[in-house]
Write a protein that holds these residues in place. Structure first.
Motif, PDB file in Angstrom:
ATOM      1  N   SER A   1       0.846  -1.191   0.000  1.00  0.00           N
ATOM      2  CA  SER A   1       0.000   0.000   0.000  1.00  0.00           C
ATOM      3  C   SER A   1       0.883   1.244   0.000  1.00  0.00           C
ATOM      4  CB  SER A   1      -0.904   0.019   1.234  1.00  0.00           C
ATOM      5  OG  SER A   1      -1.795  -1.079   1.233  1.00  0.00           O
ATOM      6  N   VAL A   2       0.390   2.301  -0.629  1.00  0.00           N
ATOM      7  CA  VAL A   2       1.120   3.564  -0.648  1.00  0.00           C
ATOM      8  C   VAL A   2       0.731   4.372   0.585  1.00  0.00           C
ATOM      9  CG1 VAL A   2       1.552   5.697  -1.905  1.00  0.00           C
ATOM     10  CG2 VAL A   2       1.218   3.552  -3.158  1.00  0.00           C
ATOM     11  N   LEU A   3       1.687   4.628   1.448  1.00  0.00           N
ATOM     12  CA  LEU A   3       1.449   5.414   2.656  1.00  0.00           C
ATOM     13  C   LEU A   3       1.828   6.862   2.370  1.00  0.00           C
ATOM     14  CD1 LEU A   3       2.941   3.001   5.355  1.00  0.00           C
ATOM     15  CD2 LEU A   3       0.621   3.073   4.424  1.00  0.00           C
ATOM     16  N   GLU A   4       0.871   7.764   2.525  1.00  0.00           N
ATOM     17  CA  GLU A   4       1.105   9.172   2.237  1.00  0.00           C
ATOM     18  C   GLU A   4       0.996   9.992   3.515  1.00  0.00           C
ATOM     19  OE1 GLU A   4      -1.965   9.731  -0.629  1.00  0.00           O
ATOM     20  OE2 GLU A   4      -0.676   9.190  -2.324  1.00  0.00           O
ATOM     21  N   GLU A   5       1.733  11.085   3.563  1.00  0.00           N
ATOM     22  CA  GLU A   5       1.790  11.892   4.776  1.00  0.00           C
ATOM     23  C   GLU A   5       0.422  12.417   5.195  1.00  0.00           C
ATOM     24  OE1 GLU A   5       4.994  14.776   4.969  1.00  0.00           O
ATOM     25  OE2 GLU A   5       6.139  13.614   3.509  1.00  0.00           O
ATOM     26  N   ASP A   6      -0.403  12.800   4.235  1.00  0.00           N
ATOM     27  CA  ASP A   6      -1.705  13.367   4.582  1.00  0.00           C
ATOM     28  C   ASP A   6      -2.733  12.299   4.959  1.00  0.00           C
ATOM     29  OD1 ASP A   6      -2.054  12.291   2.085  1.00  0.00           O
ATOM     30  OD2 ASP A   6      -3.059  14.032   1.224  1.00  0.00           O
ATOM     31  N   ARG A   7      -2.307  11.030   4.957  1.00  0.00           N
ATOM     32  CA  ARG A   7      -3.217   9.940   5.328  1.00  0.00           C
ATOM     33  C   ARG A   7      -2.751   9.189   6.574  1.00  0.00           C
ATOM     34  NH1 ARG A   7      -8.094   9.714   3.251  1.00  0.00           N
ATOM     35  NH2 ARG A   7      -8.100   7.441   3.177  1.00  0.00           N
ATOM     36  N   VAL A   8      -1.754   9.720   7.263  1.00  0.00           N
ATOM     37  CA  VAL A   8      -1.200   9.015   8.418  1.00  0.00           C
ATOM     38  C   VAL A   8      -2.257   8.806   9.503  1.00  0.00           C
ATOM     39  CG1 VAL A   8       0.432   9.175  10.343  1.00  0.00           C
ATOM     40  CG2 VAL A   8       1.203   9.627   8.013  1.00  0.00           C
ATOM     41  N   ARG A   9      -3.063   9.838   9.773  1.00  0.00           N
ATOM     42  CA  ARG A   9      -4.114   9.680  10.780  1.00  0.00           C
ATOM     43  C   ARG A   9      -5.084   8.567  10.387  1.00  0.00           C
ATOM     44  NH1 ARG A   9      -4.688  13.825  14.581  1.00  0.00           N
ATOM     45  NH2 ARG A   9      -3.294  15.598  14.204  1.00  0.00           N
ATOM     46  N   ARG A  10      -5.406   8.512   9.107  1.00  0.00           N
ATOM     47  CA  ARG A  10      -6.317   7.465   8.632  1.00  0.00           C
ATOM     48  C   ARG A  10      -5.707   6.083   8.826  1.00  0.00           C
ATOM     49  NH1 ARG A  10     -11.717   7.997   7.914  1.00  0.00           N
ATOM     50  NH2 ARG A  10     -12.216  10.063   7.135  1.00  0.00           N
TER      51      ARG A  10
ATOM     52  N   LEU B   1     -16.144  11.269  13.620  1.00  0.00           N
ATOM     53  CA  LEU B   1     -14.770  10.772  13.590  1.00  0.00           C
ATOM     54  C   LEU B   1     -14.123  11.088  12.250  1.00  0.00           C
ATOM     55  CD1 LEU B   1     -12.469   9.230  14.932  1.00  0.00           C
ATOM     56  CD2 LEU B   1     -13.456   7.107  14.055  1.00  0.00           C
ATOM     57  N   ASP B   2     -14.865  10.901  11.168  1.00  0.00           N
ATOM     58  CA  ASP B   2     -14.333  11.242   9.846  1.00  0.00           C
ATOM     59  C   ASP B   2     -13.948  12.721   9.786  1.00  0.00           C
ATOM     60  OD1 ASP B   2     -14.584   8.701   8.800  1.00  0.00           O
ATOM     61  OD2 ASP B   2     -16.559   9.062   7.926  1.00  0.00           O
ATOM     62  N   GLY B   3     -14.784  13.565  10.352  1.00  0.00           N
ATOM     63  CA  GLY B   3     -14.501  14.991  10.342  1.00  0.00           C
ATOM     64  C   GLY B   3     -13.230  15.337  11.093  1.00  0.00           C
ATOM     65  N   VAL B   4     -13.026  14.661  12.219  1.00  0.00           N
ATOM     66  CA  VAL B   4     -11.812  14.904  13.008  1.00  0.00           C
ATOM     67  C   VAL B   4     -10.583  14.362  12.290  1.00  0.00           C
ATOM     68  CG1 VAL B   4     -10.623  14.367  15.175  1.00  0.00           C
ATOM     69  CG2 VAL B   4     -13.062  14.965  15.200  1.00  0.00           C
ATOM     70  N   LEU B   5     -10.685  13.151  11.760  1.00  0.00           N
ATOM     71  CA  LEU B   5      -9.547  12.537  11.068  1.00  0.00           C
ATOM     72  C   LEU B   5      -9.136  13.331   9.837  1.00  0.00           C
ATOM     73  CD1 LEU B   5     -10.535   8.762  11.248  1.00  0.00           C
ATOM     74  CD2 LEU B   5      -8.686   9.874  12.495  1.00  0.00           C
ATOM     75  N   ASP B   6     -10.116  13.937   9.164  1.00  0.00           N
ATOM     76  CA  ASP B   6      -9.830  14.702   7.955  1.00  0.00           C
ATOM     77  C   ASP B   6      -9.475  16.157   8.250  1.00  0.00           C
ATOM     78  OD1 ASP B   6     -10.281  12.477   6.379  1.00  0.00           O
ATOM     79  OD2 ASP B   6     -12.388  12.958   6.034  1.00  0.00           O
ATOM     80  N   GLY B   7      -9.421  16.510   9.547  1.00  0.00           N
ATOM     81  CA  GLY B   7      -9.049  17.867   9.916  1.00  0.00           C
ATOM     82  C   GLY B   7     -10.126  18.899   9.662  1.00  0.00           C
ATOM     83  N   LEU B   8     -11.365  18.462   9.531  1.00  0.00           N
ATOM     84  CA  LEU B   8     -12.463  19.390   9.251  1.00  0.00           C
ATOM     85  C   LEU B   8     -13.083  19.960  10.515  1.00  0.00           C
ATOM     86  CD1 LEU B   8     -14.258  17.343   6.438  1.00  0.00           C
ATOM     87  CD2 LEU B   8     -12.600  19.204   6.175  1.00  0.00           C
ATOM     88  N   CYS B   9     -12.769  19.318  11.658  1.00  0.00           N
ATOM     89  CA  CYS B   9     -13.385  19.733  12.907  1.00  0.00           C
ATOM     90  C   CYS B   9     -12.473  19.365  14.068  1.00  0.00           C
ATOM     91  CB  CYS B   9     -14.750  19.053  13.055  1.00  0.00           C
ATOM     92  SG  CYS B   9     -15.628  19.468  14.577  1.00  0.00           S
ATOM     93  N   PRO B  10     -12.283  20.248  15.033  1.00  0.00           N
ATOM     94  CA  PRO B  10     -11.495  19.881  16.217  1.00  0.00           C
ATOM     95  C   PRO B  10     -12.285  18.945  17.114  1.00  0.00           C
ATOM     96  CG  PRO B  10     -12.409  22.071  16.488  1.00  0.00           C
ATOM     97  CD  PRO B  10     -12.726  21.657  15.082  1.00  0.00           C
TER      98      PRO B  10
END
Length: 207
Positions: free
Chosen positions: A94-103, A185-194
């Motif tokens: 799998s390709v691990l990308e920096e902007d997906r580390v939280r995911r 949880l999706d909102g938090v993981l995607d940085g859309l909501c604290p």
């Protein structure tokens, strides 16, 4: 796997030699070494040559998981260890990308995420030298993951600043509660909501 020519510019070794190099570069931990020993056993069965003249192995991770599971169960390895190895093989390419580390931390958990980095480092060490540049990327991913974890992040529903009782008080019922918690949880993981109660409830109102 013995003498199996992968016919691909990314590989300078036959399949068995690549496997041996990968095993040699894995940390001396049983489930990691077993993962590297078996990570490509599905390649011979999935080999094809494309129009580009290169060897391809579409679906080899899935086939490797199947074969590895059969092998480890036949050898009577513990179920938990077998499942660890299967998970690492399933995601080894799998390709691990920096902007997906939280995911990825959410998906795999802390321990398995770092195990996967170790597996991918070892796998990359067995490639042709021109394609070993990802090694530096793994260091960045590890540093970023440790920084995220140091913040005591919200990675699971149980980490949210709201819970089912909070949502029931707002009138949510049954399956709606689980669906709403997953959206939060999706909102938090995607940085859309604290991960703060009032912010989460406001975010939920927007959906």
């Amino acid at each position: 796997m013995v003498g199996f020519d992968q016919q691909n510019i990314h590989h300078c070794h036959d399949l068995l030699t690549h496997t041996a190099v990968a095993v040699d570069h894995a940390p001396p931990v049983l489930h990691l070494r077993l993962a590297m020993l078996l990570h490509d056993v599905g390649k011979p069965a999935t080999f094809s040559v494309g129009e580009d003249g290169q060897g391809h192995f579409y679906g080899h991770a899935k086939e490797s998981v199947r074969l590895a599971g059969e092998i480890l169960r036949r050898l009577r390895y513990p179920k938990a260890l077998t499942e660890q190895v299967e998970t690492l093989i399933r995601y080894h390419d799998s390709v691990l990308e920096e902007d997906r580390v939280r995911r990825w931390l959410n998906k795999l958990g802390e321990e398995t995420f770092f195990d996967l980095l170790a597996v991918q480092r070892a796998d990359t060490a067995g490639l042709a030298s021109a394609y070993c540049t990802r090694i530096e990327q793994f260091a960045k991913l590890e540093k970023l993951a440790r920084e995220i974890l140091a913040e005591a992040p919200c990675l699971q529903i149980r980490d949210l600043a709201v819970n089912g009782a909070d949502l029931m008080a707002l009138g949510y019922k049954g399956r709606e509660i689980g669906m709403a918690l997953n959206r939060l949880l999706d909102g938090v993981l995607d940085g859309l909501c604290p991960n703060e109660k009032e912010a989460l409830l406001r975010f939920l109102d927007k959906k």
